[in-house]
Design a protein around this motif. Structure first.
Motif, PDB file in Angstrom:
ATOM      1  N   GLU A 105       0.962  -1.252   0.042  1.00 11.14           N
ATOM      2  CA  GLU A 105      -0.089   0.004  -0.060  1.00 11.14           C
ATOM      3  C   GLU A 105       0.828   1.310   0.076  1.00 11.14           C
ATOM      4  N   GLY A 106       2.001   1.034   0.932  1.00 10.54           N
ATOM      5  CA  GLY A 106       2.792   2.443   0.978  1.00 10.54           C
ATOM      6  C   GLY A 106       3.362   2.753  -0.521  1.00 10.54           C
ATOM      7  N   LEU A 107       3.913   1.559  -1.238  1.00  9.01           N
ATOM      8  CA  LEU A 107       4.625   1.713  -2.760  1.00  9.01           C
ATOM      9  C   LEU A 107       3.533   2.260  -3.627  1.00  9.01           C
ATOM     10  N   ALA A 108       2.291   1.771  -3.421  1.00  3.39           N
ATOM     11  CA  ALA A 108       1.121   2.204  -4.243  1.00  3.39           C
ATOM     12  C   ALA A 108       1.054   3.719  -4.223  1.00  3.39           C
ATOM     13  N   ARG A 109       0.988   4.209  -2.999  1.00  2.00           N
ATOM     14  CA  ARG A 109       0.770   5.525  -2.478  1.00  2.00           C
ATOM     15  C   ARG A 109       2.180   6.373  -3.197  1.00  2.00           C
ATOM     16  N   ALA A 110       3.169   5.742  -3.107  1.00  2.00           N
ATOM     17  CA  ALA A 110       4.466   6.380  -3.579  1.00  2.00           C
ATOM     18  C   ALA A 110       4.346   6.665  -5.024  1.00  2.00           C
ATOM     19  N   GLU A 111       3.989   5.598  -5.575  1.00  2.40           N
ATOM     20  CA  GLU A 111       3.843   5.663  -7.044  1.00  2.40           C
ATOM     21  C   GLU A 111       2.943   6.389  -7.531  1.00  2.40           C
ATOM     22  N   ALA A 112       1.834   6.622  -6.948  1.00  2.00           N
ATOM     23  CA  ALA A 112       0.582   7.519  -7.238  1.00  2.00           C
ATOM     24  C   ALA A 112       1.362   9.055  -7.114  1.00  2.00           C
ATOM     25  N   ALA A 113       2.029   9.382  -6.103  1.00  4.32           N
ATOM     26  CA  ALA A 113       2.598  10.534  -5.844  1.00  4.32           C
ATOM     27  C   ALA A 113       3.575  10.882  -6.869  1.00  4.32           C
ATOM     28  N   VAL A 114       4.515   9.966  -7.211  1.00  7.27           N
ATOM     29  CA  VAL A 114       5.599  10.471  -8.318  1.00  7.27           C
ATOM     30  C   VAL A 114       4.797  10.523  -9.560  1.00  7.27           C
ATOM     31  N   ALA A 115       3.598   9.801  -9.738  1.00  9.29           N
ATOM     32  CA  ALA A 115       2.733  10.110 -11.101  1.00  9.29           C
ATOM     33  C   ALA A 115       2.383  11.426 -11.203  1.00  9.29           C
ATOM     34  N   ASP A 116       1.824  11.903  -9.977  1.00  6.44           N
ATOM     35  CA  ASP A 116       1.444  13.325  -9.855  1.00  6.44           C
ATOM     36  C   ASP A 116       2.746  14.300 -10.350  1.00  6.44           C
ATOM     37  N   CYS A 117       3.594  14.065  -9.668  1.00  3.14           N
ATOM     38  CA  CYS A 117       4.805  14.919  -9.963  1.00  3.14           C
ATOM     39  C   CYS A 117       5.222  15.013 -11.103  1.00  3.14           C
ATOM     40  N   LEU A 118       5.168  13.827 -12.128  1.00  7.90           N
ATOM     41  CA  LEU A 118       5.395  13.611 -13.514  1.00  7.90           C
ATOM     42  C   LEU A 118       4.214  14.516 -14.579  1.00  7.90           C
ATOM     43  N   ASP A 119       3.241  14.870 -13.770  1.00  6.54           N
ATOM     44  CA  ASP A 119       2.053  15.511 -14.416  1.00  6.54           C
ATOM     45  C   ASP A 119       2.447  16.853 -14.448  1.00  6.54           C
ATOM     46  N   ALA A 120       3.175  17.384 -13.367  1.00  2.42           N
ATOM     47  CA  ALA A 120       3.463  18.883 -13.096  1.00  2.42           C
ATOM     48  C   ALA A 120       4.138  19.413 -14.048  1.00  2.42           C
ATOM     49  N   ALA A 121       4.066  20.755 -14.230  1.00  2.00           N
ATOM     50  CA  ALA A 121       4.850  21.600 -15.323  1.00  2.00           C
ATOM     51  C   ALA A 121       6.346  21.928 -14.691  1.00  2.00           C
ATOM     52  N   ALA A 122       7.296  21.099 -14.935  1.00  2.00           N
ATOM     53  CA  ALA A 122       8.771  21.551 -14.340  1.00  2.00           C
ATOM     54  C   ALA A 122       8.991  22.691 -15.024  1.00  2.00           C
ATOM     55  N   TRP A 123       8.584  23.119 -16.150  1.00  2.00           N
ATOM     56  CA  TRP A 123       8.946  24.600 -16.703  1.00  2.00           C
ATOM     57  C   TRP A 123       8.644  25.663 -15.982  1.00  2.00           C
ATOM     58  N   ALA A 124       7.432  25.604 -15.247  1.00  2.00           N
ATOM     59  CA  ALA A 124       7.026  26.797 -14.288  1.00  2.00           C
ATOM     60  C   ALA A 124       7.720  26.941 -13.170  1.00  2.00           C
ATOM     61  N   LEU A 125       8.466  26.071 -12.800  1.00  2.44           N
ATOM     62  CA  LEU A 125       9.359  26.353 -11.560  1.00  2.44           C
ATOM     63  C   LEU A 125      10.203  27.105 -11.449  1.00  2.44           C
ATOM     64  N   PRO A 126      10.326  28.006 -10.394  1.00  2.00           N
ATOM     65  CA  PRO A 126      11.343  29.010 -10.191  1.00  2.00           C
ATOM     66  C   PRO A 126      12.759  27.920 -10.290  1.00  2.00           C
ATOM     67  N   GLU A 127      13.792  28.455 -10.483  1.00  2.00           N
ATOM     68  CA  GLU A 127      15.253  27.884 -10.584  1.00  2.00           C
ATOM     69  C   GLU A 127      15.642  27.230  -9.047  1.00  2.00           C
ATOM     70  N   HIS A 128      15.277  28.082  -7.962  1.00  2.00           N
ATOM     71  CA  HIS A 128      15.536  27.525  -6.650  1.00  2.00           C
ATOM     72  C   HIS A 128      14.795  26.174  -6.612  1.00  2.00           C
ATOM     73  N   ASP A 129      13.687  26.365  -6.826  1.00  2.00           N
ATOM     74  CA  ASP A 129      12.768  24.992  -6.594  1.00  2.00           C
ATOM     75  C   ASP A 129      12.971  23.949  -7.887  1.00  2.00           C
ATOM     76  N   LEU A 130      13.286  24.508  -8.741  1.00  2.00           N
ATOM     77  CA  LEU A 130      13.713  23.204  -9.644  1.00  2.00           C
ATOM     78  C   LEU A 130      14.829  22.640  -9.270  1.00  2.00           C
ATOM     79  N   VAL A 131      16.070  22.976  -8.908  1.00  2.00           N
ATOM     80  CA  VAL A 131      17.162  22.435  -8.233  1.00  2.00           C
ATOM     81  C   VAL A 131      16.635  21.813  -7.068  1.00  2.00           C
ATOM     82  N   ALA A 132      16.009  22.284  -6.193  1.00  2.00           N
ATOM     83  CA  ALA A 132      15.373  21.432  -5.003  1.00  2.00           C
ATOM     84  C   ALA A 132      14.680  20.252  -5.365  1.00  2.00           C
ATOM     85  N   ALA A 133      13.906  20.275  -6.468  1.00  2.00           N
ATOM     86  CA  ALA A 133      13.221  19.169  -6.864  1.00  2.00           C
ATOM     87  C   ALA A 133      14.002  18.093  -7.407  1.00  2.00           C
TER      88      ALA A 133
END
Length: 416
Positions: free
Chosen positions: A3-31
């Motif tokens: 269940e924990g791996l399933a939640r982690a996989e879902a969270a990573v999938a949400d991150c993949l759908d986020a727009a990396a181009w919109a992140l400020p440079e500091h947040d981009l490096v932190a991500a």
């Protein structure tokens, strides 16, 4: 866990759908840092699962011959990658727990963990468990600053920090062991390909490697700003130049000191039409351009065949540009005469300006010094060379390079 791996996989999938181009440079490096740390923690979990699968015998139970083979098929891994996964999982399970914990915390990478595990095992063998435990802390600290390659290099001196009283003896023992391995494993393999080329491979010990680098490095520099050769091609040409230098020393056994002797097999009609494509006595064929270039500074034995293939004549060696004539050529040209080249005389071939197959004489007035690279370049036919009124070589560039085709000279060897 599932269940924990399933939640982690879902969270990573949400991150993949986020727009990396919109992140400020500091947040981009932190991500990026967070994603890297998460990847190492997931790697630690994967290694734990691999170790459990291996310990249970799951692979054999499912019909595989080993856990590595099972992983290769199930995870679609390369065979060597699957074996490394099993080996590292076992090493982390049997080794110091601090290494696995550092990987699980994302403080070190998988490759760093592999280096630390192997180094700690070496320290344990040389100095015991207490020194090995100290080495884990030192190496994990270094891992925050150095990549796996540098970490492995530093690891060879970790005993200086954790057991200095044993470091010198251990280093000497390791060096002796490495020397024995190098002596055992040294070899050079020449594999003949179907088209007459050779594939060169092997392992050199430290001494031979140093000698080869010292000999090759001066020959591998680009011949000029427009040199189109890649580093691998320059090393190839440097090795050929090195062989030519060795052949000229006169110190090699048997046929030492003589330029390569080529037996050119051709028909009588082709010989009448001047030198055509040839065949080496070892079998491979040569293009007319290659034969003509080698003929400038090599002994040629033309094996003349009649129409039915009978041998009509095997000629004597042609006169080469050697001895006093070569010395005079060196005094005149002082090195490769091609414009802009700085190669010294000992790295040069003597080139017939008018090829001997076309009736050219072996004389100072019909000769020029060229390094291996420019000798090949000139034989391609775009540049031409001739002697100027003062007896020094002039090189005429092709029209596409200089529409006026103004002759050029090498000013490197002659300052006045």
């Amino acid at each position: 866990m599932l269940e924990g791996l399933a939640r982690a996989e879902a969270a990573v999938a949400d991150c993949l759908d986020a727009a990396a181009w919109a992140l400020p440079e500091h947040d981009l490096v932190a991500a990026l840092d967070a994603a890297h740390r998460l990847a190492q923690r997931l790697a630690a979990l994967q290694l734990t699962l691999v170790r459990e699968v291996d310990g249970r015998g799951t692979a054999r139970a499912q019909g595989a011959s080993s856990t590595a083979v099972w992983l290769r098929d199930r995870l679609r891994l390369d065979g060597s990658a699957a074996r490394r996964l099993v080996d590292l999982a076992g090493a982390l399970d049997a080794g110091a727990p601090g290494v696995r914990a550092a990987l699980a915390d994302g403080d070190i990478t998988v490759e760093q963990a592999r280096v630390i595990g192997e180094t700690v095992q070496t320290v344990h063998t040389a100095a015991g468990a207490e020194a090995a435990d100290k080495a884990v802390g030192v190496l994990i600290g270094w891992a925050g600053q150095f990549d796996p390659t540098l970490l492995r290099r530093l690891g060879t001196r970790v005993l200086d920090h954790v057991a200095p009283e044993l470091a010198e003896a251990a280093a000497r023992a390791a060096l002796e062991a490495e020397a024995r391995r190098a002596e055992r494993d040294r070899h050079v393999t020449l594999s003949e390909l179907r088209d007459g080329r050779l594939r060169l491979s092997g392992h050199l010990d430290a001494e031979a490697a140093g000698l080869l680098r010292a000999a090759l490095d001066p020959l591998t520099a680009p011949s000029g700003p427009d040199d189109p050769r890649c580093p691998g091609q320059r090393r190839h040409d440097a090795l050929a130049d090195l062989c030519r230098l060795a052949l000229r020393t006169g110190e090699l056994p048997e046929h030492g000191g003589e330029p390569a002797q080529i037996v050119v097999t051709t028909s009588f009609d082709a010989l009448v039409r001047q030198l055509d494509a040839g065949t080496l006595d070892t079998g491979p064929g040569l293009t007319p351009e290659t034969v003509r270039r080698l003929a400038c500074d090599a002994a040629i034995l033309p094996a003349v065949l009649g129409g039915a293939g009978q041998t009509l004549d095997v000629g004597r060696q042609r006169r080469l540009i050697t001895g006093a004539l070569r010395r005079a050529l060196v005094l005149r040209d002082r090195g490769c005469a091609f414009p802009g080249c700085d190669r010294p005389p000992r790295w040069c071939d003597a080139h017939h300006i008018r090829h001997w197959a076309e009736g050219g004489e072996t004389s100072l007035a019909n000769s020029v010094l060229l390094c291996g690279h420019h000798h090949r370049h000139l034989h391609r036919g775009e540049w031409t060379v001739r002697l100027g009124g003062d007896g020094h070589p002039d090189f005429v560039p092709p029209a596409w390079l200089d529409p006026d085709q103004i002759p050029r000279r090498n000013r490197y060897h002659r300052r006045t």
